[in-house]
Write an enzyme that holds these catalytic residues in place. Structure first.
Site, PDB file in Angstrom:
ATOM      1  N   HIS A 104      78.455  37.836  40.953  1.00 12.25           N
ATOM      2  CA  HIS A 104      78.654  39.194  41.491  1.00 12.25           C
ATOM      3  C   HIS A 104      78.444  40.288  40.446  1.00 12.25           C
ATOM      4  O   HIS A 104      78.908  41.410  40.619  1.00 12.25           O
ATOM      5  CB  HIS A 104      80.054  39.315  42.118  1.00 12.25           C
ATOM      6  CG  HIS A 104      80.214  38.501  43.370  1.00 12.25           C
ATOM      7  ND1 HIS A 104      81.430  38.205  43.938  1.00 12.25           N
ATOM      8  CD2 HIS A 104      79.286  37.920  44.175  1.00 12.25           C
ATOM      9  CE1 HIS A 104      81.248  37.475  45.031  1.00 12.25           C
ATOM     10  NE2 HIS A 104      79.961  37.279  45.192  1.00 12.25           N
ATOM     11  N   PRO A 200      97.557  28.551  44.195  1.00 14.26           N
ATOM     12  CA  PRO A 200      98.922  28.433  44.732  1.00 14.26           C
ATOM     13  C   PRO A 200      98.953  28.469  46.257  1.00 14.26           C
ATOM     14  O   PRO A 200      99.929  28.046  46.871  1.00 14.26           O
ATOM     15  CB  PRO A 200      99.658  29.640  44.133  1.00 14.26           C
ATOM     16  CG  PRO A 200      98.638  30.515  43.500  1.00 14.26           C
ATOM     17  CD  PRO A 200      97.362  29.750  43.374  1.00 14.26           C
TER      18      PRO A 200
END
Ligand code: OAD
Length: 228
Positions: A104, A200
């Site tokens: 990007h 997570p």
């Protein structure tokens, strides 16, 4: 073993750089279509640059964290290695990573909309907003990929080719919702690679991962290195 790593904003979260999605993500406060599209830039280059100037000021203060450092260490362990990042902050390189493909772009690189030259500019805050090209005085833009734009061809091809033949893809800190980058784990899996995810939270990539490490990048990388 040929090993690839794909990272997203989550790897830089522990360096104090906000992610895009999630409860405290950038896209909760700002609208991508007003700031991260070619149309937004055409409409209001000053506004877009002010936002990038703010992000550059956060990134400038940030240091690579243990997650970045352990990924740089992983590169030392394998001859055939490629790190593919969606991040524009340059923290992987600061941590010592060498074989890096930036899908990007890079927030420190500017691209002249008039003469097409690209160069690095580390000024924070920018002296002039919007900044002008040092070669032709044309309007500069950040050399990053905005929504609706294609990925840089060479970088994308390098990533595709590597991922198609790697034996393991480690995916760290990405929500896996922005394409085409998010297609890489699926391609790797289809070609027979083992997929390991460190995040997570659950993501669309979790469903195809052989191993899921539900931890922050720093702890997750520690655990992954122990498993090797
Ligand atoms: P996102 O903000 O979409 O996702 C960040 C991911 O990191 C989430 O899945 C979080 O659960 C995870 N995460 C948060 N803290 C973490 C930590 N400490 N350790 C590990 N993981 C953690 O960021 P990206 O997936 O990178 O594109 O977003 C992809 C693209 O969307 C970006 O490159 C940007 C954005 O809009 C463009 O600007 C073109």
């Amino acid at each position: 073993m040929k090993i690839a790593v794909l990272t997203g904003a989550g790897i830089s979260a522990e360096s104090g750089i906000p992610t895009f999605r999630g409860p405290s993500g950038i896209w909760k406060t700002f609208k991508p279509e007003e700031l991260a599209t070619p149309q937004a830039f055409e409409r209001d280059p000053k506004l877009v640059w002010e936002w990038y100037d703010w992000r550059r000021s956060i990134i400038k203060k940030a240091k690579p964290n243990k997650g970045h450092i352990l990924i740089a260490h992983l590169e030392q362990l394998f001859e055939d290695f490629l790190l593919i990042t969606q991040n524009v902050d340059g923290l992987h390189q600061k941590a010592g990573s060498k074989k890096v493909v930036e899908l990007h772009g890079n927030i420190w690189r500017v691209l002249c909309t008039a003469c097409g030259k690209k160069y690095y500019n580390y000024q924070v805050p920018l002296e002039e907003i919007p900044p002008r090209c040092k070669y032709c005085n044309g309007l500069l833009r950040p050399d990053v990929v905005w929504f609706g734009e294609s990925l840089p061809k060479k970088e994308w091809e390098t990533a595709l080719e590597f991922v198609s033949s790697c034996s393991m893809l480690l995916v760290v800190g990405t929500s896996g919702v922005v394409y085409p980058a998010a297609s890489l784990p699926f391609l790797a899996k289809q070609k027979g690679a083992k997929i390991v995810e460190i995040n997570p939270e659950d993501t669309p990539i979790s469903q195809i991962a052989h191993i899921r490490i539900r931890k922050k990048a720093s702890e997750g990388m520690e655990e992954f290195l122990k498993m090797l």
